[in-house]
Design a protein around this motif. Structure first.
Motif, PDB file in Angstrom:
ATOM      1  N   SER A 110       0.825  -1.200   0.000  1.00  0.00           N
ATOM      2  CA  SER A 110       0.000   0.000   0.000  1.00  0.00           C
ATOM      3  C   SER A 110       0.863   1.256   0.000  1.00  0.00           C
ATOM      4  CB  SER A 110      -0.920  -0.009   1.226  1.00  0.00           C
ATOM      5  OG  SER A 110      -1.615   1.211   1.352  1.00  0.00           O
ATOM      6  N   GLY A 111       1.939   1.234   0.789  1.00  0.00           N
ATOM      7  CA  GLY A 111       2.823   2.389   0.821  1.00  0.00           C
ATOM      8  C   GLY A 111       3.514   2.639  -0.505  1.00  0.00           C
ATOM      9  N   THR A 114       1.211   4.324  -3.070  1.00  0.00           N
ATOM     10  CA  THR A 114       0.885   5.737  -2.856  1.00  0.00           C
ATOM     11  C   THR A 114       1.821   6.680  -3.608  1.00  0.00           C
ATOM     12  OG1 THR A 114       2.240   5.741  -0.837  1.00  0.00           O
ATOM     13  CG2 THR A 114      -0.123   5.319  -0.587  1.00  0.00           C
ATOM     14  N   VAL A 115       2.975   6.198  -4.049  1.00  0.00           N
ATOM     15  CA  VAL A 115       3.905   7.070  -4.771  1.00  0.00           C
ATOM     16  C   VAL A 115       3.566   7.140  -6.253  1.00  0.00           C
ATOM     17  CG1 VAL A 115       5.723   6.578  -3.114  1.00  0.00           C
ATOM     18  CG2 VAL A 115       5.591   5.231  -5.214  1.00  0.00           C
ATOM     19  N   GLY A 116       2.542   6.407  -6.700  1.00  0.00           N
ATOM     20  CA  GLY A 116       2.072   6.554  -8.059  1.00  0.00           C
ATOM     21  C   GLY A 116       2.564   5.529  -9.055  1.00  0.00           C
ATOM     22  N   ALA A 183      -7.393   4.514  -8.619  1.00  0.00           N
ATOM     23  CA  ALA A 183      -6.440   5.177  -7.725  1.00  0.00           C
ATOM     24  C   ALA A 183      -6.678   4.840  -6.258  1.00  0.00           C
ATOM     25  CB  ALA A 183      -6.525   6.691  -7.924  1.00  0.00           C
ATOM     26  N   ALA A 186      -4.518   1.689  -2.990  1.00  0.00           N
ATOM     27  CA  ALA A 186      -3.637   1.860  -1.834  1.00  0.00           C
ATOM     28  C   ALA A 186      -4.435   1.980  -0.544  1.00  0.00           C
ATOM     29  CB  ALA A 186      -2.740   3.075  -2.034  1.00  0.00           C
ATOM     30  N   SER A 187      -5.506   2.780  -0.562  1.00  0.00           N
ATOM     31  CA  SER A 187      -6.317   2.940   0.647  1.00  0.00           C
ATOM     32  C   SER A 187      -7.057   1.651   0.989  1.00  0.00           C
ATOM     33  CB  SER A 187      -7.309   4.086   0.455  1.00  0.00           C
ATOM     34  OG  SER A 187      -8.171   3.831  -0.647  1.00  0.00           O
ATOM     35  N   GLU A 190      -4.568  -0.600   2.651  1.00  0.00           N
ATOM     36  CA  GLU A 190      -4.274  -0.130   4.005  1.00  0.00           C
ATOM     37  C   GLU A 190      -5.362  -0.577   4.972  1.00  0.00           C
ATOM     38  OE1 GLU A 190      -2.192   1.560   7.074  1.00  0.00           O
ATOM     39  OE2 GLU A 190      -1.539   1.307   4.992  1.00  0.00           O
TER      40      GLU A 190
END
Length: 285
Positions: A110-111, A114-116, A183, A186-187, A190
Motif C-alpha cells: 500500500s505504501g 501511494t507514490v504513483g 487510484a 492503496a487505501s 491499508e
C-alpha cells in the motif's frame, strides 16, 4: 503360526493409527491441491521420520526377541513415531506468523502504491522487504510477472500457494485493482492490512485460550505412556495378555485408547476458514 496372529492383527489395527496420527500434521487446514506428479507414500515422509521409523522397527524386533511379546514389533514403531506427533503443539504459531507476514506485506505494498507506480511495479518493489514466512510465494509471484504472465493469473497462482482465506482476500483485492486500475487500491490495501492485524490479535487470543487444553492433552499422553511402560515391565499384571488372544485384545484396547488421545488433541485444534478463490488456470501471456 499362532504366534504371528497378534502381529498380523496388530499391524492391521495400528496401520490405521499411523494414518490418523500422520493426519494430525494438517488437521485444521484444507487439503492442498495435489501436484501433477505422483509420489509414493514413503516419499511423503521426511528423511528424519523414515530413519526413525526404520530404527524403531528394528527396536521392536529386538524387543520381541528379548521379551517374547509379538506386539512389540508394531508397538515400538507406533510409539516412536506417534508420541512426538501427539505431544507437538501444532502449527498454529506458524499460521499466525504467516498472517502477520501477509499484513506487513500488504501494508508495504500500500505504501509503495501511494507514490504513483503501477501495480506490477509495486509488487516487484516489495520483494526485498517481504517477510520471511511468505518470501518464497512473493518471489514466485514476481518471477511470473517478469515472465509476462497475465497479472490476474499470477495473482491467482499466488493465492493458491498461500492457500489461506486471508491470502485469497488480499489476492482478490489485487485482482480487482489489476482489472480497474483505479487510484483507490492503496487505501483499500491499508484498510485490509488493519483488518488482518485485528485478525492476528484475535487468533493470538484464541490460541492462548487453547493452550490449556493442549497442555492437558500432552500431560495425559505422557502419563498414559509412562503407566503403560511400567505395566509392561510388571510381569504379573500383564501376564494374562501374553497369549495370542490376549495380545489381540490388548491391541484392540490400546487402539481405542490412542484414538481417544487423538480425539482429545483434535478438539484443541481450530479450523481455518475455507478459501473462496477458484484455482489458477492461466499461464504466460
Amino acid at each position: 503360526m499362532i504366534a504371528l496372529i497378534p502381529a498380523l492383527a496388530g499391524a492391521l489395527i495400528v496401520a490405521g493409527i499411523i494414518g490418523i496420527v500422520t493426519g494430525l500434521r494438517s488437521t485444521s487446514t484444507p487439503p492442498r491441491r495435489a501436484p501433477s506428479r505422483r509420489t509414493r507414500p514413503l516419499q511423503d515422509l521426511d528423511r528424519r521420520t523414515r530413519l526413525l521409523l526404520l530404527g524403531s522397527l528394528a527396536g521392536g524386533v529386538v524387543a520381541w526377541l528379548a521379551t517374547g511379546w509379538t506386539l512389540a514389533i508394531v508397538a515400538v514403531p507406533v510409539a516412536a513415531v506417534g508420541l512426538p506427533m501427539l505431544l507437538s503443539s501444532g502449527s498454529a504459531a506458524a499460521r499466525i506468523e504467516r498472517l502477520e507476514a501477509m499484513e506487513e506485506w500488504t501494508r508495504s505494498l500500500s505504501g509503495v502504491l501511494t507514490v504513483g507506480v503501477g501495480l506490477e511495479q509495486a509488487l516487484v518493489a516489495t520483494l526485498r522487504s517481504t517477510p520471511a514466512p511468505i518470501s518464497a510465494e512473493v518471489t514466485r509471484l514476481v518471477a511470473r510477472l517478469r515472465a509476462r504472465w497475465v497479472t490476474e493469473d499470477a495473482l491467482r497462482a499466488f493465492a493458491d500457494e498461500l492457500d489461506d482465506s486471508t491470502g485469497d482476500l488480499i489476492a482478490a483485492n489485487l485482482i480487482l485493482g489489476a482489472r480497474r486500475r483505479g487510484a483507490g487500491l492503496a487505501s483499500v490495501l491499508e484498510g485490509l492490512a488493519e483488518s488482518v492485524a485485528a485478525d492476528v490479535r484475535a487468533r493470538r487470543q484464541v490460541e492462548a485460550d487453547r493452550a490449556k487444553p493442549r497442555a492437558t492433552a500432552r500431560w495425559v499422553t505422557l502419563i498414559s505412556a509412562g503407566v503403560l511402560v511400567i505395566l509392561a515391565l510388571s510381569g504379573t499384571y500383564v501376564a494374562p495378555y501374553r497369549s495370542p488372544l490376549g495380545q489381540v485384545v490388548l491391541v484392540t484396547l490400546l487402539t481405542a485408547y490412542v484414538a481417544t488421545l487423538i480425539w482429545m488433541k483434535r478438539m484443541a485444534v481450530g479450523r481455518d476458514l475455507p478459501r473462496f478463490l477458484a484455482p489458477a488456470t492461466g499461464g504466460a501471456a
